[in-house]
Design a protein around this motif. Sequence first.
Motif, PDB file in Angstrom:
ATOM      1  N   ALA A  11     123.530  66.478  -4.893  1.00 57.69           N
ATOM      2  CA  ALA A  11     124.053  66.167  -3.565  1.00 57.69           C
ATOM      3  C   ALA A  11     123.273  66.882  -2.465  1.00 57.69           C
ATOM      4  N   VAL A  12     123.067  66.172  -1.368  1.00 52.95           N
ATOM      5  CA  VAL A  12     122.534  66.756  -0.139  1.00 52.95           C
ATOM      6  C   VAL A  12     123.400  66.276   1.021  1.00 52.95           C
ATOM      7  N   ARG A  13     123.261  66.943   2.158  1.00 53.67           N
ATOM      8  CA  ARG A  13     124.041  66.593   3.343  1.00 53.67           C
ATOM      9  C   ARG A  13     123.115  65.912   4.362  1.00 53.67           C
ATOM     10  N   TRP A  14     123.444  64.682   4.686  1.00 51.03           N
ATOM     11  CA  TRP A  14     122.614  63.858   5.552  1.00 51.03           C
ATOM     12  C   TRP A  14     123.078  63.903   7.002  1.00 51.03           C
ATOM     13  N   ALA A  35     126.036  60.947  -4.828  1.00 54.16           N
ATOM     14  CA  ALA A  35     126.898  62.129  -4.783  1.00 54.16           C
ATOM     15  C   ALA A  35     126.800  62.852  -3.442  1.00 54.16           C
ATOM     16  N   SER A  36     125.906  62.387  -2.579  1.00 51.65           N
ATOM     17  CA  SER A  36     125.664  63.035  -1.295  1.00 51.65           C
ATOM     18  C   SER A  36     126.658  62.574  -0.236  1.00 51.65           C
ATOM     19  N   THR A  37     126.585  63.190   0.925  1.00 56.18           N
ATOM     20  CA  THR A  37     127.469  62.843   2.034  1.00 56.18           C
ATOM     21  C   THR A  37     126.676  62.763   3.333  1.00 56.18           C
ATOM     22  N   VAL A  38     127.167  61.938   4.242  1.00 53.43           N
ATOM     23  CA  VAL A  38     126.643  61.921   5.612  1.00 53.43           C
ATOM     24  C   VAL A  38     127.609  62.737   6.454  1.00 53.43           C
ATOM     25  N   ILE A  39     127.114  63.826   7.023  1.00 52.36           N
ATOM     26  CA  ILE A  39     128.014  64.724   7.733  1.00 52.36           C
ATOM     27  C   ILE A  39     127.919  64.598   9.246  1.00 52.36           C
ATOM     28  N   ALA A  40     126.881  63.911   9.750  1.00 52.20           N
ATOM     29  CA  ALA A  40     126.752  63.791  11.201  1.00 52.20           C
ATOM     30  C   ALA A  40     125.855  62.617  11.562  1.00 52.20           C
ATOM     31  N   VAL A  41     126.103  62.058  12.744  1.00 50.32           N
ATOM     32  CA  VAL A  41     125.247  61.027  13.308  1.00 50.32           C
ATOM     33  C   VAL A  41     124.961  61.404  14.743  1.00 50.32           C
ATOM     34  N   GLY A  42     123.749  61.130  15.200  1.00 53.20           N
ATOM     35  CA  GLY A  42     123.374  61.431  16.572  1.00 53.20           C
ATOM     36  C   GLY A  42     122.825  60.214  17.271  1.00 53.20           C
ATOM     37  N   SER A  43     123.190  60.053  18.536  1.00 53.18           N
ATOM     38  CA  SER A  43     122.706  58.955  19.369  1.00 53.18           C
ATOM     39  C   SER A  43     122.482  59.498  20.776  1.00 53.18           C
ATOM     40  N   ARG A  44     121.723  58.761  21.572  1.00 51.44           N
ATOM     41  CA  ARG A  44     121.557  59.132  22.983  1.00 51.44           C
ATOM     42  C   ARG A  44     122.855  58.915  23.759  1.00 51.44           C
ATOM     43  N   LEU A  69     119.883  67.718  15.479  1.00 51.55           N
ATOM     44  CA  LEU A  69     118.845  68.490  14.798  1.00 51.55           C
ATOM     45  C   LEU A  69     119.144  69.986  14.795  1.00 51.55           C
ATOM     46  N   ALA A  70     120.028  70.424  15.673  1.00 48.44           N
ATOM     47  CA  ALA A  70     120.406  71.841  15.708  1.00 48.44           C
ATOM     48  C   ALA A  70     121.527  72.167  14.726  1.00 48.44           C
ATOM     49  N   ASP A  71     122.111  71.154  14.087  1.00 51.20           N
ATOM     50  CA  ASP A  71     123.208  71.379  13.138  1.00 51.20           C
ATOM     51  C   ASP A  71     122.667  72.053  11.885  1.00 51.20           C
ATOM     52  N   PRO A  72     123.074  73.292  11.596  1.00 50.81           N
ATOM     53  CA  PRO A  72     122.507  74.022  10.452  1.00 50.81           C
ATOM     54  C   PRO A  72     122.970  73.502   9.101  1.00 50.81           C
ATOM     55  N   ASP A  73     124.006  72.684   9.069  1.00 48.94           N
ATOM     56  CA  ASP A  73     124.540  72.196   7.806  1.00 48.94           C
ATOM     57  C   ASP A  73     123.818  70.950   7.286  1.00 48.94           C
ATOM     58  N   ILE A  74     122.961  70.352   8.093  1.00 51.94           N
ATOM     59  CA  ILE A  74     122.244  69.142   7.691  1.00 51.94           C
ATOM     60  C   ILE A  74     121.024  69.507   6.847  1.00 51.94           C
ATOM     61  N   ASP A  75     120.938  68.907   5.653  1.00 52.53           N
ATOM     62  CA  ASP A  75     119.804  69.149   4.753  1.00 52.53           C
ATOM     63  C   ASP A  75     118.643  68.194   5.024  1.00 52.53           C
ATOM     64  N   VAL A  76     118.956  66.972   5.390  1.00 51.16           N
ATOM     65  CA  VAL A  76     117.913  65.959   5.582  1.00 51.16           C
ATOM     66  C   VAL A  76     118.339  65.005   6.680  1.00 51.16           C
ATOM     67  N   GLU A  95     109.975  69.649  13.543  1.00 49.03           N
ATOM     68  CA  GLU A  95     109.912  70.884  14.331  1.00 49.03           C
ATOM     69  C   GLU A  95     111.209  71.680  14.188  1.00 49.03           C
ATOM     70  N   ALA A  96     112.322  70.971  14.004  1.00 46.57           N
ATOM     71  CA  ALA A  96     113.616  71.640  13.802  1.00 46.57           C
ATOM     72  C   ALA A  96     113.779  72.159  12.375  1.00 46.57           C
ATOM     73  N   GLY A  97     112.780  71.934  11.544  1.00 41.92           N
ATOM     74  CA  GLY A  97     112.819  72.435  10.176  1.00 41.92           C
ATOM     75  C   GLY A  97     113.596  71.558   9.214  1.00 41.92           C
ATOM     76  N   LYS A  98     113.833  70.299   9.584  1.00 43.74           N
ATOM     77  CA  LYS A  98     114.612  69.400   8.747  1.00 43.74           C
ATOM     78  C   LYS A  98     113.715  68.600   7.801  1.00 43.74           C
ATOM     79  N   ASN A  99     114.220  68.337   6.602  1.00 43.94           N
ATOM     80  CA  ASN A  99     113.613  67.348   5.732  1.00 43.94           C
ATOM     81  C   ASN A  99     113.869  65.976   6.354  1.00 43.94           C
ATOM     82  N   VAL A 100     112.949  65.025   6.112  1.00 42.07           N
ATOM     83  CA  VAL A 100     113.010  63.760   6.840  1.00 42.07           C
ATOM     84  C   VAL A 100     112.775  62.560   5.921  1.00 42.07           C
ATOM     85  N   LEU A 101     113.638  61.570   6.061  1.00 40.81           N
ATOM     86  CA  LEU A 101     113.397  60.221   5.556  1.00 40.81           C
ATOM     87  C   LEU A 101     113.231  59.351   6.782  1.00 40.81           C
ATOM     88  N   CYS A 102     112.035  58.769   6.973  1.00 42.41           N
ATOM     89  CA  CYS A 102     111.728  58.014   8.187  1.00 42.41           C
ATOM     90  C   CYS A 102     111.626  56.531   7.869  1.00 42.41           C
TER      91      CYS A 102
END
Length: 331
Positions: A11-14, A35-44, A69-76, A95-102
Motif C-alpha cells: 500500500a501507498v498513499r496517493w 491495497a492503496s488509498t487516495v488521501i487527497a486531491v488538489g485543484s486550482r 504537494l506540501a502534504d507530508p502524508d502523500i507518498d506519490v 521539487e517537493a520531494g514526491k514520487n510521481v506518476l505522470c
Amino acid sequence: MSAPLPMSAPAVRWGILGAGGIARKLADAVTHYTASTVIAVGSRDQARAQAFADEAGIPTAYGSYEELLADPDIDVVYVATPHSHHHEHALMAIEAGKNVLCEKAFTQNANQAREVVAAARAKGVFLMEAMWTRHLPHVYALRDAIARGEIGDVVSVQADHGQLLTHVERMWNPALAGGALLDLGVYPVAFAHDLLGVPDKITATGRLRETGVDGQVAMIFDYATAQASLTTTMEARTPCMALIGGTEGRIEVQDTFYAPTSFTVKRLDGTSWTYDGDVPNGFQFEAAEVARRIHAGDTESPLLTLDQSIEVMEIMDEVRMQVGLRYPNEL
C-alpha cells in the motif's frame, strides 16, 4: 509471465493533482482494486477539488497544487492535468520531494521530458509515465506469445486510435497542446515502440485544422526487418484495433487495443487460440507497479523506463515536425 495481481502490491498513499475525468478513473482503480488509498486531491479551484473528493470518497481536498504537494502524508502524486502542463506540474511535485506518476503523453515534447527525468534523477524520487497499456494483462500475454515464437518473427504492426472529439474544446486549443497526436496517437506510437523499439525511419503526414492543431495523422515506422503502420484521428471513432503480423501467423487485438481486451493468435498451420484480458477499469495495474517500485526503493520501472518515455516523445516530435505541427510556446 502474467501481469501481477494489483491487490498483491504493498500500500501507498496517493495524492491526485488535477480533478478531471482521467483522475476519477485512477481514483476508482486505486480505491477498489489495490491495497492503496487516495488521501487527497488538489485543484486550482477549491470547490472543484471538494466536489471530486466527495464523489470519490477522498478525505482531503486542496484548493491549490502547492497545498497538495506540501502534504507530508502523500507518498506519490498522480499528475492528471492536460499534457500541456505535465512538465510544469511534474517538476513541482519532484521539487517537493514526491514520487510521481505522470499521465501520458509524458510531456509536450522531448526537451520537456528530458528536463523532468533529469530533475527526478537528481532528486532521487520515483517517476513513471502513466502509459497504462504496458501493464495490462492482455499486453503481458501477447508479449509472451511473441517471445515464444507463436507467430514467428514480427514483420508488421498496425494500430489505429480514432475518437470523435471535435466537440471537446481543449482538443482544438493549441495552447493546451490539443489535437489528435498527443492525446490519441500516443497509444499506437507507444504500442509500436513497445514491440519494435525506436524506428530507423519515420514518415508522417497529417491534416491541420483551422486552429492549428492536427485533426488526424498517419505514420509509417521503418525498422530493419519490420514496419509499423499507425493512424490517429479526433474526427471519427475508428475500430481502435491492432494487428501484429509475423512470419508464422498473426495476433489480432480487439477493440480497444490499448485498454483491457482480448486478442486472438492465428497461425499459418491453421491453429488459433484466444486470450481474454477483460478486467474492470485497468488503471490498477500501473498503480500497483508504482507501489511495488516505491516500496522496493526503485526510482523507475523496468516495464517502462524513463529513457523509453523520452524515446516516445522524440518519435512524436519527429512526427510533428513532418506534419508541421507546432504549439505556441515552441514558436
